[in-house]
Design a protein around this motif. Structure first.
Motif, short mmCIF file in Angstrom:
data_model
loop_
_atom_site.label_atom_id
_atom_site.label_comp_id
_atom_site.label_asym_id
_atom_site.label_seq_id
_atom_site.Cartn_x
_atom_site.Cartn_y
_atom_site.Cartn_z
N ASP A 109 0.84 -1.20 0.00
CA ASP A 109 0.00 0.00 0.00
C ASP A 109 0.87 1.25 0.00
O ASP A 109 0.62 2.21 -0.74
CB ASP A 109 -0.92 0.02 1.22
N ALA A 110 1.88 1.27 0.87
CA ALA A 110 2.76 2.43 0.96
C ALA A 110 3.52 2.66 -0.32
O ALA A 110 3.83 3.81 -0.69
CB ALA A 110 3.72 2.27 2.13
N ASP A 111 3.82 1.60 -1.03
CA ASP A 111 4.60 1.73 -2.26
C ASP A 111 3.84 2.45 -3.37
O ASP A 111 4.46 2.93 -4.33
CB ASP A 111 5.03 0.34 -2.77
N THR A 112 2.51 2.56 -3.25
CA THR A 112 1.76 3.26 -4.29
C THR A 112 2.13 4.73 -4.35
O THR A 112 1.94 5.38 -5.39
CB THR A 112 0.24 3.14 -4.04
N ALA A 113 2.66 5.28 -3.24
CA ALA A 113 3.09 6.68 -3.22
C ALA A 113 4.60 6.81 -3.36
O ALA A 113 5.14 7.90 -3.22
CB ALA A 113 2.63 7.35 -1.93
N GLY A 114 5.28 5.71 -3.63
CA GLY A 114 6.74 5.73 -3.67
C GLY A 114 7.31 6.69 -4.69
O GLY A 114 8.31 7.37 -4.43
N THR A 115 6.69 6.78 -5.87
CA THR A 115 7.21 7.68 -6.90
C THR A 115 7.12 9.13 -6.46
O THR A 115 8.06 9.91 -6.65
CB THR A 115 6.42 7.49 -8.21
N ALA A 116 6.00 9.50 -5.85
CA ALA A 116 5.84 10.88 -5.38
C ALA A 116 6.84 11.18 -4.26
O ALA A 116 7.44 12.26 -4.21
CB ALA A 116 4.41 11.11 -4.90
N LEU A 117 7.03 10.23 -3.34
CA LEU A 117 7.95 10.47 -2.22
C LEU A 117 9.40 10.56 -2.68
O LEU A 117 10.24 11.09 -1.95
CB LEU A 117 7.81 9.36 -1.18
N ALA A 118 9.69 10.07 -3.87
CA ALA A 118 11.06 10.14 -4.38
C ALA A 118 11.48 11.57 -4.67
O ALA A 118 12.67 11.88 -4.69
CB ALA A 118 11.19 9.30 -5.65
N PHE A 150 5.40 8.04 7.77
CA PHE A 150 4.32 7.06 7.77
C PHE A 150 4.68 5.88 6.88
O PHE A 150 4.54 4.72 7.28
CB PHE A 150 3.04 7.74 7.29
N ALA A 151 5.16 6.16 5.68
CA ALA A 151 5.53 5.08 4.76
C ALA A 151 6.65 4.23 5.34
O ALA A 151 6.63 2.99 5.25
CB ALA A 151 5.94 5.66 3.41
N ALA A 152 7.64 4.87 5.97
CA ALA A 152 8.74 4.11 6.57
C ALA A 152 8.25 3.24 7.71
O ALA A 152 8.69 2.09 7.87
CB ALA A 152 9.82 5.07 7.06
N ALA A 153 7.32 3.78 8.51
CA ALA A 153 6.77 2.99 9.62
C ALA A 153 6.01 1.78 9.10
O ALA A 153 6.10 0.68 9.65
CB ALA A 153 5.86 3.87 10.48
N LEU A 162 23.28 8.73 -2.98
CA LEU A 162 23.32 7.79 -1.86
C LEU A 162 22.75 6.42 -2.22
O LEU A 162 22.75 5.53 -1.38
CB LEU A 162 22.56 8.38 -0.67
N LYS A 163 22.27 6.28 -3.46
CA LYS A 163 21.65 5.03 -3.91
C LYS A 163 20.55 4.60 -2.94
O LYS A 163 20.46 3.44 -2.52
CB LYS A 163 22.70 3.92 -4.06
N ALA A 164 19.72 5.58 -2.55
CA ALA A 164 18.69 5.36 -1.54
C ALA A 164 17.32 5.31 -2.19
O ALA A 164 16.97 6.20 -2.97
CB ALA A 164 18.73 6.49 -0.51
N ASP A 165 16.56 4.26 -1.89
CA ASP A 165 15.21 4.15 -2.45
C ASP A 165 14.15 3.96 -1.37
O ASP A 165 13.00 3.62 -1.66
CB ASP A 165 15.15 3.00 -3.45
N SER A 166 14.53 4.16 -0.11
CA SER A 166 13.59 4.01 0.99
C SER A 166 13.00 5.38 1.36
O SER A 166 13.56 6.40 0.99
CB SER A 166 14.28 3.39 2.20
N PRO A 167 11.88 5.41 2.11
CA PRO A 167 11.27 6.71 2.46
C PRO A 167 12.16 7.58 3.34
O PRO A 167 12.05 8.80 3.30
CB PRO A 167 9.99 6.31 3.20
N LEU A 168 13.03 6.97 4.16
CA LEU A 168 13.90 7.70 5.06
C LEU A 168 15.35 7.23 4.89
O LEU A 168 15.59 6.12 4.41
CB LEU A 168 13.50 7.49 6.53
N LEU A 169 16.28 8.07 5.29
CA LEU A 169 17.67 7.66 5.35
C LEU A 169 17.93 6.94 6.67
O LEU A 169 17.55 7.43 7.74
CB LEU A 169 18.61 8.87 5.27
N THR A 170 18.56 5.79 6.63
CA THR A 170 18.92 5.07 7.84
C THR A 170 20.31 5.52 8.27
O THR A 170 21.26 5.42 7.49
CB THR A 170 18.91 3.55 7.59
N LEU A 171 20.41 6.01 9.50
CA LEU A 171 21.68 6.55 9.99
C LEU A 171 22.43 5.58 10.90
O LEU A 171 23.64 5.67 11.03
CB LEU A 171 21.42 7.86 10.76
#
Length: 334
Positions: free
Chosen positions: A172-181, A191-194, A324-333
């Protein structure tokens, strides 16, 4: 944002855009038809078709309209509460919708107005008041409680006690993945990361926000319940202001927050400036090291915070994600 049913192929998303240099949403008076270089906004009658935003406003509604699996429309609150209610009622009648779903990200739609971290009570209050005045059957959904940082999570959970909730899936969260990019919506990203399972502490532009199991849920309330909890919405309904400025003045008297005046002031950057900006040939490792240095107490960071901490603005987020080759909603630190 409002969602009108009843069927998926007849769903609508309604939003009220904001931006500078003019305070507040543009309204019909500051929109023009395509041909001057602005992006196209798709609208459904009775709104005017193919209206474009002036380029100086930096509003890009065509992009979320393209990236989200629904039709996107814009509400115009500039002519006051009654006019906004008429728009909602007219749109519902036009598409034959039997129900309105008001979707709020974070939970400030339940604001009492005295919360210390509250910063944007007006738009949600207008949505609740306008739907009530329109007389439409409506439900309020709070997605990702606390992810906008405006009301502390434990306070929101008290106000949501007894409300039915569900937890979306990662799909479900992935449906907004393009916009969040590309779009710097921090609350939506949290919210998407959670939903994807992230837990810990997130550094946003304004503050640290915890991610818990509750952050991945969507809570459901009746419109009357939301109205009972939203002080500004009740006063808007009583006063029925004729303009957006009158509505903002009323909200400011109740909360001490004048959202239009705030937009008239020069912006300030809450993120701490970097000790050193990454050079034009900085590696991903060097860039991440600088971001971690700016957020030592966090397990995650938003891309918006990362961009500002590096001395960049949100337009650089896609390039930063690529570096950063990052495709997740948040950066993991951590």
């Amino acid at each position: 944002m409002l969602r009108l049913g009843p069927a998926p192929d007849r769903d609508l998303r309604l939003g009220t855009p904001g931006g500078r240099p003019d305070p507040g949403p543009p309204g019909r008076g500051r929109l023009h038809r395509p041909g001057a270089g602005g992006p196209t906004i798709r609208r459904h009658p009775p709104a005017d078709p193919d209206v474009a935003a002036r380029p100086a406003r930096r509003i890009h509604p065509a992009a979320p309209g393209r990236d989200l699996p629904a039709r996107l429309l814009l509400l115009d609150p500039c002519r006051g509460l009654a006019a906004m209610a008429a728009q909602i009622r007219g749109l519902a009648d036009t598409v034959g919708a039997r129900h309105v779903r008001i979707v709020d990200m974070g939970g400030d739609i339940l604001a009492h107005g005295d919360e210390e971290t509250l910063c944007s009570p007006l738009v949600d209050a207008l949505a609740v008041a306008a739907c009530t005045l329109a007389g439409v059957d409506a439900t309020v959904y709070v997605a990702g409680p606390g992810t906008d940082g405006e009301i502390p999570l434990h306070v929101l959970l008290d106000r949501l006690a007894g409300a039915r909730h569900l937890t979306p899936t990662a799909r479900d969260a992935d449906t907004a993945g393009t916009a969040l990019a590309w779009h710097p919506s921090e609350a939506s990203a949290l919210f998407a990361a959670a939903v994807h399972g992230a837990r810990g502490t997130v550094r946003t532009v304004e503050r640290l926000i915890p991610l818990t199991d509750a952050s991945a849920r969507v809570y459901e309330l009746g419109l009357d319940e939301a109205l009972a909890r939203n002080t500004v919405a009740r006063h808007l309904l009583d006063a029925c202001p004729d303009t957006l400025d009158e509505a903002a003045d009323l909200a400011a008297r109740l909360t001490g927050i004048h959202e239009l005046d705030r937009e008239r002031r020069p912006s300030s950057d809450p993120a701490r400036p970097p000790v050193a900006s990454p050079g034009p040939h900085a590696t991903a490792q060097e860039t991440m090291a600088l971001i971690r240095e700016r957020a030592p107490e966090a397990t995650h960071a938003t891309y918006r915070f990362a961009a500002r901490a590096l001395g960049l603005d949100w337009h650089h987020i896609p390039a930063l994600r690529t570096l950063l080759k990052a495709d997740s909603p948040l950066l993991t630190l951590r």
